[in-house]
Write a protein that holds these residues in place. Structure first.
Motif, mmCIF file in Angstrom:
data_model
loop_
_atom_site.group_PDB
_atom_site.id
_atom_site.type_symbol
_atom_site.label_atom_id
_atom_site.label_comp_id
_atom_site.label_asym_id
_atom_site.label_seq_id
_atom_site.Cartn_x
_atom_site.Cartn_y
_atom_site.Cartn_z
ATOM 1 N N PHE A 9 0.833 -1.199 0.000
ATOM 2 C CA PHE A 9 0.000 0.000 0.000
ATOM 3 C C PHE A 9 0.869 1.250 0.000
ATOM 4 O O PHE A 9 0.658 2.171 -0.797
ATOM 5 C CB PHE A 9 -0.923 -0.024 1.227
ATOM 6 N N VAL A 10 1.874 1.304 0.869
ATOM 7 C CA VAL A 10 2.760 2.471 0.956
ATOM 8 C C VAL A 10 3.563 2.617 -0.337
ATOM 9 O O VAL A 10 3.742 3.724 -0.843
ATOM 10 C CB VAL A 10 3.682 2.359 2.189
ATOM 11 N N LYS A 11 4.031 1.488 -0.894
ATOM 12 C CA LYS A 11 4.783 1.533 -2.149
ATOM 13 C C LYS A 11 3.931 2.102 -3.273
ATOM 14 O O LYS A 11 4.381 2.973 -4.035
ATOM 15 C CB LYS A 11 5.270 0.131 -2.514
ATOM 16 N N ASP A 12 2.683 1.658 -3.378
ATOM 17 C CA ASP A 12 1.798 2.166 -4.428
ATOM 18 C C ASP A 12 1.486 3.647 -4.235
ATOM 19 O O ASP A 12 1.439 4.402 -5.206
ATOM 20 C CB ASP A 12 0.506 1.345 -4.477
ATOM 21 N N MET A 13 1.288 4.071 -2.995
ATOM 22 C CA MET A 13 1.047 5.493 -2.733
ATOM 23 C C MET A 13 2.280 6.323 -3.104
ATOM 24 O O MET A 13 2.155 7.404 -3.684
ATOM 25 C CB MET A 13 0.675 5.719 -1.264
ATOM 26 N N ALA A 14 3.475 5.827 -2.784
ATOM 27 C CA ALA A 14 4.709 6.546 -3.129
ATOM 28 C C ALA A 14 4.862 6.653 -4.643
ATOM 29 O O ALA A 14 5.293 7.698 -5.154
ATOM 30 C CB ALA A 14 5.913 5.838 -2.512
ATOM 31 N N LYS A 15 4.483 5.612 -5.368
ATOM 32 C CA LYS A 15 4.580 5.655 -6.823
ATOM 33 C C LYS A 15 3.591 6.665 -7.411
ATOM 34 O O LYS A 15 3.921 7.364 -8.370
ATOM 35 C CB LYS A 15 4.343 4.255 -7.400
ATOM 36 N N ILE A 16 2.401 6.765 -6.829
ATOM 37 C CA ILE A 16 1.432 7.757 -7.299
ATOM 38 C C ILE A 16 1.969 9.163 -7.074
ATOM 39 O O ILE A 16 1.891 10.028 -7.961
ATOM 40 C CB ILE A 16 0.067 7.550 -6.601
ATOM 41 N N VAL A 17 2.535 9.415 -5.897
ATOM 42 C CA VAL A 17 3.119 10.727 -5.603
ATOM 43 C C VAL A 17 4.266 11.020 -6.568
ATOM 44 O O VAL A 17 4.396 12.138 -7.077
ATOM 45 C CB VAL A 17 3.577 10.801 -4.128
ATOM 46 N N LEU A 18 5.092 10.020 -6.864
ATOM 47 C CA LEU A 18 6.211 10.202 -7.783
ATOM 48 C C LEU A 18 5.718 10.579 -9.184
ATOM 49 O O LEU A 18 6.279 11.465 -9.821
ATOM 50 C CB LEU A 18 7.048 8.931 -7.835
ATOM 51 N N VAL A 19 4.684 9.916 -9.662
ATOM 52 C CA VAL A 19 4.141 10.230 -10.984
ATOM 53 C C VAL A 19 3.594 11.660 -10.997
ATOM 54 O O VAL A 19 3.799 12.403 -11.967
ATOM 55 C CB VAL A 19 3.056 9.209 -11.392
ATOM 56 N N LEU A 20 2.918 12.056 -9.929
ATOM 57 C CA LEU A 20 2.420 13.439 -9.864
ATOM 58 C C LEU A 20 3.564 14.444 -9.854
ATOM 59 O O LEU A 20 3.484 15.483 -10.515
ATOM 60 C CB LEU A 20 1.538 13.622 -8.625
ATOM 61 N N ILE A 21 4.633 14.141 -9.138
ATOM 62 C CA ILE A 21 5.790 15.036 -9.126
ATOM 63 C C ILE A 21 6.389 15.123 -10.527
ATOM 64 O O ILE A 21 6.706 16.223 -11.008
ATOM 65 C CB ILE A 21 6.836 14.551 -8.097
ATOM 66 N N GLY A 22 6.530 14.005 -11.211
ATOM 67 C CA GLY A 22 7.037 14.003 -12.582
ATOM 68 C C GLY A 22 6.146 14.821 -13.505
ATOM 69 O O GLY A 22 6.641 15.585 -14.345
ATOM 70 N N PHE A 23 4.829 14.687 -13.349
ATOM 71 C CA PHE A 23 3.885 15.459 -14.156
ATOM 72 C C PHE A 23 4.063 16.958 -13.933
ATOM 73 O O PHE A 23 4.107 17.736 -14.884
ATOM 74 C CB PHE A 23 2.450 15.032 -13.825
ATOM 75 N N PHE A 24 4.197 17.364 -12.662
ATOM 76 C CA PHE A 24 4.341 18.787 -12.374
ATOM 77 C C PHE A 24 5.699 19.329 -12.817
ATOM 78 O O PHE A 24 5.813 20.489 -13.205
ATOM 79 C CB PHE A 24 4.089 19.077 -10.895
#
Length: 187
Positions: free
Chosen positions: A82-97
């Motif tokens: 769960f934490v790994k998947d949440m971290a990956k979502i945050v990473l993708v959002l950071i990459g997008f921004f």
């Protein structure tokens, strides 16, 4: 794979820099600025491959933590996922921004503020999904059951196979796989 693609893009970009254009292509390049589009495309390519590489690192770290939690029985392995998947979502959002700011020269704060207003409408429309996400957090923190446990509700009886963000997969006694929203299980 991401490192391979990164270096392939790097070689292609270096080759483009060395490439000598004919007079006609130079004139087209001056008119339409193809070079700037290629550089911007390369920047996007670099950001995407680096984001992908960091996501692979997160997968590896998640794997290490998951195997260690199984060995020492300290943390629920589903919580690690769960934490790994949440971290990956945050990473993708950071990459997008980062792409938004560096390539398209858009102010990320304005986009985030706009998403805040639009987020209210989305949150109202996605109440069920948010309730299921909160239900999964409750399941991970309270641990009423874990993967492999036999659970029984008013509608379902079976063995828990996976607890995800939105739902839990349960294998019933007749070997049917059911997906039950986490909100229902918490209720």
């Amino acid at each position: 794979k991401p490192a391979e693609l990164f270096f392939m893009g790097l070689v292609a970009f270096a080759a483009f820099q060395v490439l000598r254009l004919s007079a006609d292509l130079r004139q087209l390049n001056e008119e339409y600025e193809f070079g700037s589009y290629i550089i911007d495309g390369f920047k996007i390519y670099i950001i995407v491959t680096l984001t992908w590489a960091v996501m692979r690192v997160f997968d590896f770290i998640g794997y290490v933590f998951k195997t260690r939690t199984r060995r020492f029985n300290s943390i629920d392995p589903q919580m690690v996922l769960f934490v790994k998947d949440m971290a990956k979502i945050v990473l993708v959002l950071i990459g997008f921004f980062i792409i938004l700011k560096k390539i398209f020269h858009e102010d990320a704060a304005g986009v985030i503020a706009g998403l805040g207003i639009g987020g209210l409408a989305i949150a109202l429309a996605a109440q069920e999904t948010i309730a299921n996400l909160l239900g999964s957090i409750i399941i991970f923190s309270d641990k009423p059951f874990t993967v492999g446990d036999l659970v029984e509700t008013a509608e379902v009886k079976g063995v828990v196979e996976n607890v995800g963000f939105r739902s839990t997969r349960i294998r019933t006694m007749d070997k049917t796989l059911l997906t039950v929203p986490n909100k229902k299980l918490v209720d």
